[in-house]
Enzyme design. Structure first.
Site, PDB file in Angstrom:
ATOM      1  N   ALA A  35       0.833  -1.214   0.000  1.00 29.20           N
ATOM      2  CA  ALA A  35       0.000   0.000   0.000  1.00 29.20           C
ATOM      3  C   ALA A  35       0.869   1.266   0.000  1.00 29.20           C
ATOM      4  CB  ALA A  35      -0.932   0.006   1.214  1.00 29.20           C
ATOM      5  N   GLU A  36       1.981   1.234   0.732  1.00 28.10           N
ATOM      6  CA  GLU A  36       2.872   2.399   0.772  1.00 28.10           C
ATOM      7  C   GLU A  36       3.543   2.605  -0.585  1.00 28.10           C
ATOM      8  OE1 GLU A  36       5.244   5.632   2.226  1.00 28.10           O
ATOM      9  OE2 GLU A  36       3.275   4.778   2.642  1.00 28.10           O
ATOM     10  N   SER A  83      23.953 -19.482 -29.525  1.00 27.27           N
ATOM     11  CA  SER A  83      23.260 -20.562 -28.822  1.00 27.27           C
ATOM     12  C   SER A  83      24.297 -21.531 -28.269  1.00 27.27           C
ATOM     13  CB  SER A  83      22.310 -21.288 -29.781  1.00 27.27           C
ATOM     14  OG  SER A  83      23.030 -21.749 -30.901  1.00 27.27           O
ATOM     15  N   GLU A 113      24.464 -23.572 -13.691  1.00 25.28           N
ATOM     16  CA  GLU A 113      23.313 -22.702 -13.465  1.00 25.28           C
ATOM     17  C   GLU A 113      22.047 -23.368 -13.985  1.00 25.28           C
ATOM     18  OE1 GLU A 113      24.382 -18.470 -14.760  1.00 25.28           O
ATOM     19  OE2 GLU A 113      26.003 -19.672 -15.594  1.00 25.28           O
ATOM     20  N   LYS A 115      18.887 -23.673 -16.198  1.00 21.95           N
ATOM     21  CA  LYS A 115      18.572 -23.163 -17.536  1.00 21.95           C
ATOM     22  C   LYS A 115      17.105 -22.735 -17.554  1.00 21.95           C
ATOM     23  CE  LYS A 115      18.949 -24.304 -22.450  1.00 21.95           C
ATOM     24  NZ  LYS A 115      17.562 -23.961 -22.794  1.00 21.95           N
ATOM     25  N   ASP A 117      13.579 -21.475 -18.673  1.00 19.18           N
ATOM     26  CA  ASP A 117      12.812 -21.685 -19.901  1.00 19.18           C
ATOM     27  C   ASP A 117      12.026 -20.413 -20.209  1.00 19.18           C
ATOM     28  OD1 ASP A 117      11.845 -22.947 -22.092  1.00 19.18           O
ATOM     29  OD2 ASP A 117      10.431 -24.236 -21.036  1.00 19.18           O
ATOM     30  N   GLU A 170      17.526 -14.083 -19.161  1.00 18.70           N
ATOM     31  CA  GLU A 170      16.355 -14.840 -19.607  1.00 18.70           C
ATOM     32  C   GLU A 170      15.119 -14.256 -18.936  1.00 18.70           C
ATOM     33  OE1 GLU A 170      15.335 -18.339 -22.059  1.00 18.70           O
ATOM     34  OE2 GLU A 170      17.218 -17.283 -21.706  1.00 18.70           O
ATOM     35  N   TYR A 222      22.354 -13.613 -16.626  1.00 18.92           N
ATOM     36  CA  TYR A 222      23.303 -14.725 -16.514  1.00 18.92           C
ATOM     37  C   TYR A 222      24.667 -14.468 -17.129  1.00 18.92           C
ATOM     38  CZ  TYR A 222      21.496 -15.738 -21.234  1.00 18.92           C
ATOM     39  OH  TYR A 222      21.114 -15.645 -22.547  1.00 18.92           O
ATOM     40  N   LYS A 286      29.353 -23.865 -17.621  1.00 13.87           N
ATOM     41  CA  LYS A 286      30.312 -22.963 -18.273  1.00 13.87           C
ATOM     42  C   LYS A 286      31.674 -23.083 -17.605  1.00 13.87           C
ATOM     43  CE  LYS A 286      26.681 -19.537 -19.128  1.00 13.87           C
ATOM     44  NZ  LYS A 286      26.161 -18.212 -18.766  1.00 13.87           N
ATOM     45  N   LYS A 310      20.254 -30.975 -21.258  1.00 11.21           N
ATOM     46  CA  LYS A 310      18.792 -30.951 -21.360  1.00 11.21           C
ATOM     47  C   LYS A 310      18.210 -32.116 -20.561  1.00 11.21           C
ATOM     48  CE  LYS A 310      17.240 -28.161 -23.657  1.00 11.21           C
ATOM     49  NZ  LYS A 310      17.022 -27.855 -25.075  1.00 11.21           N
ATOM     50  N   CYS A 404       4.233 -37.510 -56.582  1.00 11.53           N
ATOM     51  CA  CYS A 404       4.176 -36.361 -55.669  1.00 11.53           C
ATOM     52  C   CYS A 404       2.738 -36.069 -55.260  1.00 11.53           C
ATOM     53  CB  CYS A 404       4.782 -35.129 -56.351  1.00 11.53           C
ATOM     54  SG  CYS A 404       4.630 -33.621 -55.372  1.00 11.53           S
ATOM     55  N   CYS A 407       1.871 -32.444 -57.075  1.00  9.80           N
ATOM     56  CA  CYS A 407       1.858 -32.191 -58.525  1.00  9.80           C
ATOM     57  C   CYS A 407       1.777 -33.462 -59.367  1.00  9.80           C
ATOM     58  CB  CYS A 407       3.082 -31.379 -58.929  1.00  9.80           C
ATOM     59  SG  CYS A 407       4.651 -32.284 -58.771  1.00  9.80           S
ATOM     60  N   CYS A 422      10.584 -35.083 -55.051  1.00 16.49           N
ATOM     61  CA  CYS A 422       9.939 -34.604 -56.270  1.00 16.49           C
ATOM     62  C   CYS A 422      10.920 -33.658 -56.958  1.00 16.49           C
ATOM     63  CB  CYS A 422       8.646 -33.862 -55.928  1.00 16.49           C
ATOM     64  SG  CYS A 422       7.904 -33.028 -57.363  1.00 16.49           S
ATOM     65  N   CYS A 427       6.750 -27.635 -59.128  1.00 17.79           N
ATOM     66  CA  CYS A 427       5.856 -28.201 -58.097  1.00 17.79           C
ATOM     67  C   CYS A 427       5.382 -27.074 -57.180  1.00 17.79           C
ATOM     68  CB  CYS A 427       6.597 -29.255 -57.293  1.00 17.79           C
ATOM     69  SG  CYS A 427       5.647 -29.893 -55.897  1.00 17.79           S
TER      70      CYS A 427
END
Length: 668
Positions: A35-36, A83, A113, A115, A117, A170, A222, A286, A310, A404, A407, A422, A427
């Site tokens: 509130a303050e 990346s 660290e 990761k 998302d 991130e 990071y 790292k 991962k 195909c 086509c 193809c 096409c």
């Protein structure tokens, strides 16, 4: 209140609100009730409305969002946002550690660290003030989302120290914010977001910053983009420094001296992961020492001194209803599994690529099977295997067609390939996919020309090749579904802007077989103009570093086609740039510089030049800058506090210069 008194009070409110904001959102230790804080914010808003000239770009009031934007501007990252390579198991991590120790020795430590998302962003500060924030984009060019990032209360608008710094982090949506947002969307009969990552990305790409402000996003920083002149020697020291000047970093990081300690950290957070207030999809490891990071260097896509582990993919079972076929831009026929909708790793999955007929045979996948599905790397859905015991006997085998599906041309299997293809250049599916590729981010990067718009334009016969994009008119565009006048204007402006792209963007966009984004840049940098590349021989192409025989053959074959000559002539007529605009390569023969033909390593802190500036200037004079000292190194440039590279260079009796000598030689 007069203006002088108002200015003093505004400054007081800035300091108080910034401090309370930091305590609440970064330290998680509020010293005043909400509130303050709200009362002081209302007072500041009222003063700024009464005295608009007192509102500054770093006022706490920007947290609530400002005016609606017309579009996002492009930002070129001074230092690319690369990346990371991925590790999926213990052996991948042991291989990473082995490679690092072979390069820099056994005296090595890592920082582990969580990761996060979310959405990778870059924040730039001048004299301690937040001046620009951008998305990662393609790693080289992102979008300016400063106004939206200012609404994230854990991002400091002003640092404790008046320093120039660029940091990476991130941005993410905490789980509670995500649940609250989706509940509100369902109540309003809007489609809910699939997961917090998508919700965060969608929030930060809103043109109305008030929307971003309402969604309670957060951030963990990071990395420092360039720590050369900041007095830190390691990643862990850099993170500590970020804490000291007012940034929010993740407190769960840990310094590890061995793979065993890394594996312990991973095991701990695999178990603790569900209890976190935010989503993580892995662990980042790292090398801690900046000198050792420099020695390890980079591949074309990622640093050799870092890797992302991962988490194992979540596996679920569902029914395979059908197998559909699609035609890619190179004519490859790809089978796709159509699944009964199922939740996997936070999103609903209805389709999964089956890659080719050999894979279908190998896994004995049949229509009607119960299958196990996972997301490779928590991103791409794939069919893991079939639960044969659940078969009823009514599941038919699947056979690839002989013609195909788009086509009706005969399909062929080229020597050495598993894919059916193809080879009809007219096409329609290939043309459409080629158009989508041409306008994509790493190619011509035309904002607003997504897959749906391209398909509409193609189906309406407004475009039949990439040159037709440059003949589109506003009248044609506004007749498309969901295309208003402003959207049409923005799209035409984006198409016009793409004409000035550097040559490598066009080369990649043309979709020459085997030529990816990196090879396109290599070719553009070497040949400099489309005219020179068009007449290059196989021998001239293979003489270029990293261009092999297969790619050379594909390039020569492409430019021999009469329709390609016609297309390039059309593009020239429409004003599309056909020249390379980046830093030119200087051959040893052309350069009279000391650096020509020499291999040079930079180490330590440089005062007059950043390391990237020094590298660019050396390479422009025909030198080659590498990240590690070896017997082939000709010269080491040693800045302040040079470490192990200097010792190694002295042991190998390699010539060593200080920065002053470097600058003198560069300025000759």
């Amino acid at each position: 209140m007069d203006k002088v008194a108002a200015q003093e009070r505004v400054q007081e409110l800035h300091e108080l609100l910034n401090q309370y904001n930091y305590e609440y959102h970064v330290l998680d230790k509020p010293s005043v009730p909400d509130a303050e804080y709200d009362r002081l914010m209302r007072e500041l808003i009222q003063l700024e409305e009464e005295f608009p000239e007192l509102q500054t770009g770093d006022s706490p009031t920007v947290r609530v969002g400002g005016q609606v934007l017309e579009s996002f501007h492009k930002v070129e990252h001074r230092i690319p946002m690369l990346s990371l390579g991925n590790a999926f198991n213990e052996q991948d991590l042991r291989d990473f550690d082995r490679r690092a120790r072979q390069a820099v020795g056994d005296s090595i430590s890592y920082v582990c660290e969580l990761k996060i998302d979310g959405l990778a962003v870059s924040l730039r500060y001048e004299q301690g003030r937040f001046v620009q924030g951008s998305t990662r984009g393609d790693g080289t060019i992102g979008e300016d989302i400063t106004v939206n990032l200012k609404t994230i209360r854990s991002i400091p608008l002003r640092l404790k120290n008046a320093i120039d710094i660029e940091v990476r982090g991130e941005a993410f949506m905490p789980r509670k914010s995500f649940e609250k947002l989706n509940a509100a969307r369902l109540e309003n009969e809007e489609e809910p977001f699939a997961n917090p990552r998508n919700a965060a990305a969608g929030s930060l790409r809103q043109l109305d910053p008030k929307i971003a402000a309402s969604r309670n996003l957060d951030i963990f920083l990071y990395a420092i983009a360039d720590s050369t002149n900041l007095g830190v020697d390691s990643h862990s020291e850099g993170l500590d420094m970020l804490d000291e000047v007012g940034f929010k970093t993740n407190p769960e990081r840990r310094r590890c001296a061995s793979v065993e300690e890394i594996l312990d950290y991973i095991a701990e957070w695999t178990e603790k992961r569900p209890a976190l207030a935010y989503d993580i999809d892995g662990i980042v490891i790292k090398v801690d020492s900046f000198d050792q990071q420099d020695e390890l260097g980079f591949t074309a896509k990622s640093p050799r001194w870092a890797i992302a582990y991962k988490f194992p993919a979540e596996e679920v079972t569902t029914k395979l209803i059908d197998i559909e076929l699609s035609v890619g831009r190179t004519g490859v026929i790809t089978p796709t599994a159509i699944l009964e909708p199922v939740r996997v790793a936070g999103t609903t999955v209805q389709r999964a690529s089956l890659h080719n007929e050999d894979l279908i045979r190998e896994k004995d996948i049949r229509i009607g099977d119960t299958v196990v599905v996972k997301k490779a790397g928590d991103i791409i859905p794939e069919v893991v295997n079939v639960l044969v015991e659940k078969r009823t006997g009514d599941e038919p085998e699947f056979y690839m067609p002989t013609h195909c599906p788009e086509c009706e041309s005969d399909l062929v299997r080229l020597d050495g390939e598993v894919a059916l293809r193809c080879i009809n250049p007219k096409c329609p599916a290939q043309i459409r996919e080629g158009l989508i590729h041409f306008v994509s981010r790493n190619a011509m990067n035309i904002d607003g020309l997504g897959e749906k718009v391209i398909s509409q334009l193609f189906d309406e016969k407004l475009i039949s090749d990439v040159a037709d994009l440059y003949t589109l008119t506003k009248v044609q565009l506004i007749n498309l579904e969901r295309m208003g006048e402003k959207s049409a204007d923005n799209l035409l402006a984006a198409i016009e802007n793409s004409k000035s792209n550097s040559l490598e963007k066009l080369l990649f966009g043309l979709g020459i077989r085997h030529v990816g984004a990196k090879a396109a840049k290599t070719l553009a940098q070497h040949f400099e103009t489309m005219e020179k590349l068009q007449v290059a021989t196989r021998e001239e192409l293979t003489a270029v570093n990293e261009i092999g025989e297969k790619m050379a053959d594909a390039v020569v074959t492409y430019f021999e086609l009469s329709e390609v000559h016609e297309l390039l002539n059309e593009l020239r007529e429409y004003g599309i740039n056909m020249e390379y605009k980046g830093p030119k390569l200087v051959s040893v023969e052309e350069s009279d510089s000391y650096f020509a033909g020499k291999t040079i390593v930079l180490t330590g802190k440089l005062e007059q030049l950043s390391r990237n500036e020094a590298k660019a200037e050396i390479e422009a004079l025909g030198g080659k800058v590498t990240g590690s000292v070896s017997k082939s190194t000709d010269l080491l440039i040693a800045g302040e506090a040079a470490g192990s590279k200097l010792t190694k260079a002295q042991d190998l009796k390699i010539e060593v210069w200080d920065e002053e000598r470097l600058v003198q030689e560069l300025r000759k």
